[in-house]
Design a protein around this motif. Structure first.
Motif, PDB file in Angstrom:
ATOM      1  N   PHE A 142       0.866  -1.177   0.000  1.00 15.10           N
ATOM      2  CA  PHE A 142       0.000   0.000   0.000  1.00 15.10           C
ATOM      3  C   PHE A 142       0.905   1.230   0.000  1.00 15.10           C
ATOM      4  O   PHE A 142       1.776   1.363   0.867  1.00 15.10           O
ATOM      5  N   ILE A 143       0.716   2.117  -0.983  1.00 15.96           N
ATOM      6  CA  ILE A 143       1.634   3.233  -1.213  1.00 15.96           C
ATOM      7  C   ILE A 143       0.895   4.555  -1.047  1.00 15.96           C
ATOM      8  O   ILE A 143      -0.196   4.739  -1.600  1.00 15.96           O
ATOM      9  N   VAL A 144       1.490   5.481  -0.304  1.00 13.71           N
ATOM     10  CA  VAL A 144       0.998   6.851  -0.246  1.00 13.71           C
ATOM     11  C   VAL A 144       2.095   7.778  -0.752  1.00 13.71           C
ATOM     12  O   VAL A 144       3.227   7.748  -0.260  1.00 13.71           O
ATOM     13  N   MET A 145       1.759   8.588  -1.762  1.00 16.28           N
ATOM     14  CA  MET A 145       2.676   9.593  -2.294  1.00 16.28           C
ATOM     15  C   MET A 145       2.532  10.869  -1.470  1.00 16.28           C
ATOM     16  O   MET A 145       1.431  11.402  -1.326  1.00 16.28           O
ATOM     17  N   GLU A 146       3.657  11.370  -0.950  1.00 16.07           N
ATOM     18  CA  GLU A 146       3.666  12.593  -0.156  1.00 16.07           C
ATOM     19  C   GLU A 146       4.611  13.591  -0.814  1.00 16.07           C
ATOM     20  O   GLU A 146       5.396  13.230  -1.700  1.00 16.07           O
ATOM     21  N   PRO A 147       4.552  14.865  -0.426  1.00 14.54           N
ATOM     22  CA  PRO A 147       5.399  15.858  -1.096  1.00 14.54           C
ATOM     23  C   PRO A 147       6.878  15.543  -0.960  1.00 14.54           C
ATOM     24  O   PRO A 147       7.341  15.074   0.075  1.00 14.54           O
ATOM     25  N   GLY A 148       7.607  15.811  -2.024  1.00 11.62           N
ATOM     26  CA  GLY A 148       9.055  15.684  -1.989  1.00 11.62           C
ATOM     27  C   GLY A 148       9.692  16.997  -1.556  1.00 11.62           C
ATOM     28  O   GLY A 148       9.163  18.075  -1.814  1.00 11.62           O
ATOM     29  N   THR A 149      10.831  16.909  -0.895  1.00  9.64           N
ATOM     30  CA  THR A 149      11.543  18.095  -0.436  1.00  9.64           C
ATOM     31  C   THR A 149      13.040  17.890  -0.631  1.00  9.64           C
ATOM     32  O   THR A 149      13.510  16.755  -0.787  1.00  9.64           O
ATOM     33  N   ASP A 150      13.771  19.006  -0.642  1.00  8.11           N
ATOM     34  CA  ASP A 150      15.241  18.963  -0.625  1.00  8.11           C
ATOM     35  C   ASP A 150      15.813  18.059  -1.715  1.00  8.11           C
ATOM     36  O   ASP A 150      16.645  17.194  -1.454  1.00  8.11           O
ATOM     37  N   GLY A 151      15.357  18.264  -2.939  1.00  6.39           N
ATOM     38  CA  GLY A 151      15.916  17.531  -4.068  1.00  6.39           C
ATOM     39  C   GLY A 151      15.161  16.288  -4.466  1.00  6.39           C
ATOM     40  O   GLY A 151      15.456  15.703  -5.511  1.00  6.39           O
ATOM     41  N   ALA A 152      14.206  15.838  -3.666  1.00  6.75           N
ATOM     42  CA  ALA A 152      13.381  14.680  -4.035  1.00  6.75           C
ATOM     43  C   ALA A 152      12.089  15.172  -4.673  1.00  6.75           C
ATOM     44  O   ALA A 152      11.496  16.162  -4.245  1.00  6.75           O
ATOM     45  N   ASP A 153      11.648  14.492  -5.716  1.00  4.96           N
ATOM     46  CA  ASP A 153      10.420  14.882  -6.413  1.00  4.96           C
ATOM     47  C   ASP A 153       9.170  14.371  -5.714  1.00  4.96           C
ATOM     48  O   ASP A 153       8.085  14.928  -5.896  1.00  4.96           O
ATOM     49  N   VAL A 154       9.285  13.310  -4.928  1.00  2.00           N
ATOM     50  CA  VAL A 154       8.142  12.732  -4.238  1.00  2.00           C
ATOM     51  C   VAL A 154       8.660  11.883  -3.091  1.00  2.00           C
ATOM     52  O   VAL A 154       9.771  11.338  -3.158  1.00  2.00           O
ATOM     53  N   PHE A 155       7.890  11.805  -2.015  1.00  2.00           N
ATOM     54  CA  PHE A 155       8.174  10.867  -0.934  1.00  2.00           C
ATOM     55  C   PHE A 155       7.195   9.714  -1.042  1.00  2.00           C
ATOM     56  O   PHE A 155       5.981   9.932  -1.164  1.00  2.00           O
ATOM     57  N   MET A 156       7.697   8.498  -1.019  1.00  2.00           N
ATOM     58  CA  MET A 156       6.869   7.298  -1.155  1.00  2.00           C
ATOM     59  C   MET A 156       6.853   6.557   0.173  1.00  2.00           C
ATOM     60  O   MET A 156       7.875   6.067   0.634  1.00  2.00           O
ATOM     61  N   ARG A 157       5.657   6.477   0.792  1.00  2.00           N
ATOM     62  CA  ARG A 157       5.499   5.727   2.038  1.00  2.00           C
ATOM     63  C   ARG A 157       4.923   4.356   1.696  1.00  2.00           C
ATOM     64  O   ARG A 157       3.946   4.254   0.948  1.00  2.00           O
ATOM     65  N   ILE A 158       5.522   3.308   2.253  1.00  2.00           N
ATOM     66  CA  ILE A 158       5.221   1.931   1.858  1.00  2.00           C
ATOM     67  C   ILE A 158       4.730   1.148   3.066  1.00  2.00           C
ATOM     68  O   ILE A 158       5.395   1.133   4.112  1.00  2.00           O
ATOM     69  N   ARG A 159       3.586   0.483   2.902  1.00  2.00           N
ATOM     70  CA  ARG A 159       3.136  -0.446   3.941  1.00  2.00           C
ATOM     71  C   ARG A 159       2.858  -1.813   3.323  1.00  2.00           C
ATOM     72  O   ARG A 159       2.324  -1.922   2.216  1.00  2.00           O
ATOM     73  N   ASN A 160       3.251  -2.845   4.058  1.00  2.00           N
ATOM     74  CA  ASN A 160       2.992  -4.224   3.649  1.00  2.00           C
ATOM     75  C   ASN A 160       1.536  -4.584   3.945  1.00  2.00           C
ATOM     76  O   ASN A 160       0.838  -3.872   4.669  1.00  2.00           O
ATOM     77  N   PRO A 161       1.061  -5.714   3.421  1.00  2.00           N
ATOM     78  CA  PRO A 161      -0.333  -6.104   3.668  1.00  2.00           C
ATOM     79  C   PRO A 161      -0.673  -6.360   5.129  1.00  2.00           C
ATOM     80  O   PRO A 161      -1.853  -6.388   5.480  1.00  2.00           O
ATOM     81  N   ASP A 162       0.334  -6.553   5.974  1.00  7.77           N
ATOM     82  CA  ASP A 162       0.045  -6.703   7.404  1.00  7.77           C
ATOM     83  C   ASP A 162       0.081  -5.365   8.141  1.00  7.77           C
ATOM     84  O   ASP A 162      -0.062  -5.314   9.355  1.00  7.77           O
ATOM     85  N   GLY A 163       0.266  -4.270   7.398  1.00  6.92           N
ATOM     86  CA  GLY A 163       0.288  -2.939   7.990  1.00  6.92           C
ATOM     87  C   GLY A 163       1.654  -2.429   8.372  1.00  6.92           C
ATOM     88  O   GLY A 163       1.821  -1.239   8.647  1.00  6.92           O
TER      89      GLY A 163
END
Length: 285
Positions: free
Chosen positions: A55-76
Motif C-alpha cells: 500500500f503506497i501513499v505519495m507525499e510531497p518531496g523536499t530537498d531535491g526529491a520529487d516525491v516521498f513514497m510511504r510503503i506499507r505491507n499487507p500486514d500494515g
C-alpha cells in the motif's frame, strides 16, 4: 467523501497508490485522516479491500526529491524499500512533469529513476549494505554464509537493500516448498526485524530464477529489492557476474551491481491496471 486511487504493478507485484502530495487525505467529514497500519492492511486485503502486495501513499518531496513514497505491507508494517513500486511512482511523477528522470524518496533514502526506451524504467536502488548490523542480524555472523536452514535449504547470504534480505541458492527451484518454509524463515530469531526470503536457482552466470517470500506479504509475483539482493548475493558467492537477468513468476528484471560505487541498478516495466475511488473512513477501523 471518496479518494481517488490507482492500482499499479511491476511484473505483477501490485500496489494501491494514494496521492497525498497536494494535501492530507480526508475522511467523510473532510477532516485529515492518517492511514494507520490497520487501515492499510484492510485496504490491502484481497477479499474485503482492494487487494495489493504493498500500500503506497505519495507525499510531497523536499530537498531535491520529487516525491516521498510511504510503503506499507499487507500486514500494515512499514517497509523501507520496494523496487517495483519505486519504478511505478517514478513513472507517474515523470509523466506529470514531462521529464525522464526523477528522484523518489523513501524512509531508506533517495532513489533516482530514469526512463529508458521501450517503456522501461531504471532505478538506482542505492548501495547494498553487507554488515551484519546493517541487515540487521541478531548476532555477529558472516553475512555471506548465515547459519540458517529449513528442510533442504541452508546457508543463505544476507544483505540490506533498505530492508532485510536473505537469499538461498538451490539446485531446483521447483522442488522448494516456499509457502511451507517461508513464514518460519521470515520470523527466524536471527532476523530481529524479520526478513524477505529469496530462493534462487542459477541458470547461467547471466541468468537466474527467483521466488521471494516477502516480509509481511508472502509469495509475490515479483520483488524488486529481492532481485537486487539476489544479484548482490549471487555475485558475492561467485555464481554470477555483476549483470544478470532475474526471472521471477511475473517476468524479468535486468540487474547490475555497479562496481564503481556499489549501487544496484534495476530495470523493468511498470503498468496501471485500473483507477477508482474509495471511502477511506470505511477502513479507519
Amino acid at each position: 467523501m471518496t479518494t481517488p486511487f490507482r492500482k499499479m504493478h511491476g511484473l505483477g507485484n501490485d500496489f494501491v497508490v494514494l496521492d497525498a502530495r497536494r494535501g492530507p487525505l480526508l475522511d467523510a467529514r473532510a477532516q485529515p485522516l492518517a492511514i494507520m497500519p490497520a487501515a492499510a492492511a484492510a485496504i490491502a486485503d484481497r477479499h474485503f479491500g482492494i487487494g495489493c502486495d504493498q500500500f503506497i501513499v505519495m507525499e510531497p518531496g523536499t530537498d531535491g526529491a520529487d516525491v516521498f513514497m510511504r510503503i506499507r505491507n499487507p500486514d500494515g508494517s512499514e517497509a523501507g524499500a520496494c523496487g517495483n513500486a519505486t519504478r511505478c511512482i517514478a513513472a507517474l511523477v515523470a509523466d506529470e512533469a514531462g521529464r525522464d528522470r526523477v528522484v523518489v524518496r523513501t524512509i531508506a533514502g533517495d532513489l533516482p529513476v530514469e526512463r529508458l526506451p521501450g517503456g522501461l524504467w531504471r532505478a538506482d536502488m542505492g548501495p547494498a549494505r553487507l554488515g551484519w548490523q546493517d541487515v540487521p542480524l541478531a548476532r555477529e555472523v558472516d553475512t555471506l554464509h548465515v547459519p540458517l536452514a529449513r528442510g533442504a535449504v541452508a546457508d543463505p547470504a544476507a544483505c540490506s537493500m533498505g530492508n532485510p534480505h536473505a537469499t538461498f541458492f538451490v539446485r531446483d527451484l521447483d522442488l522448494v516448498p516456499v509457502a511451507e518454509i517461508g513464514p518460519g524463515l521470515e520470523h527466524d530469531p536471527i532476523f530481529p526485524d524479520r526478513a524477505n526470503i529469496g530462493f534462487a536457482q542459477i541458470l547461467s552466470p547471466e541468468h537466474m530464477r527467483l521466488v521471494i517470500w516477502e516480509r509481511g506479504a508472502g509469495i509475490t509475483l515479483a520483488c524488486g529489492s529481492g532481485a537486487c539482493a539476489a544479484m548482490v548475493n549471487a555475485h558475492r558467492r561467485g555464481l554470477t557476474g555483476r549483470r544478470a537477468t532475474i526471472t521471477m513468476p511475473g517476468g524479468d528484471l535486468r540487474m547490475e551491481w555497479r562496481e564503481a560505487d556499489g549501487h544496484v541498478l534495476m530495470t523493468g516495466p511498470v503498468a496501471t491496471a485500473f483507477t477508482g475511488t474509495l471511502d477511506l473512513s470505511s477502513f479507519a477501523g
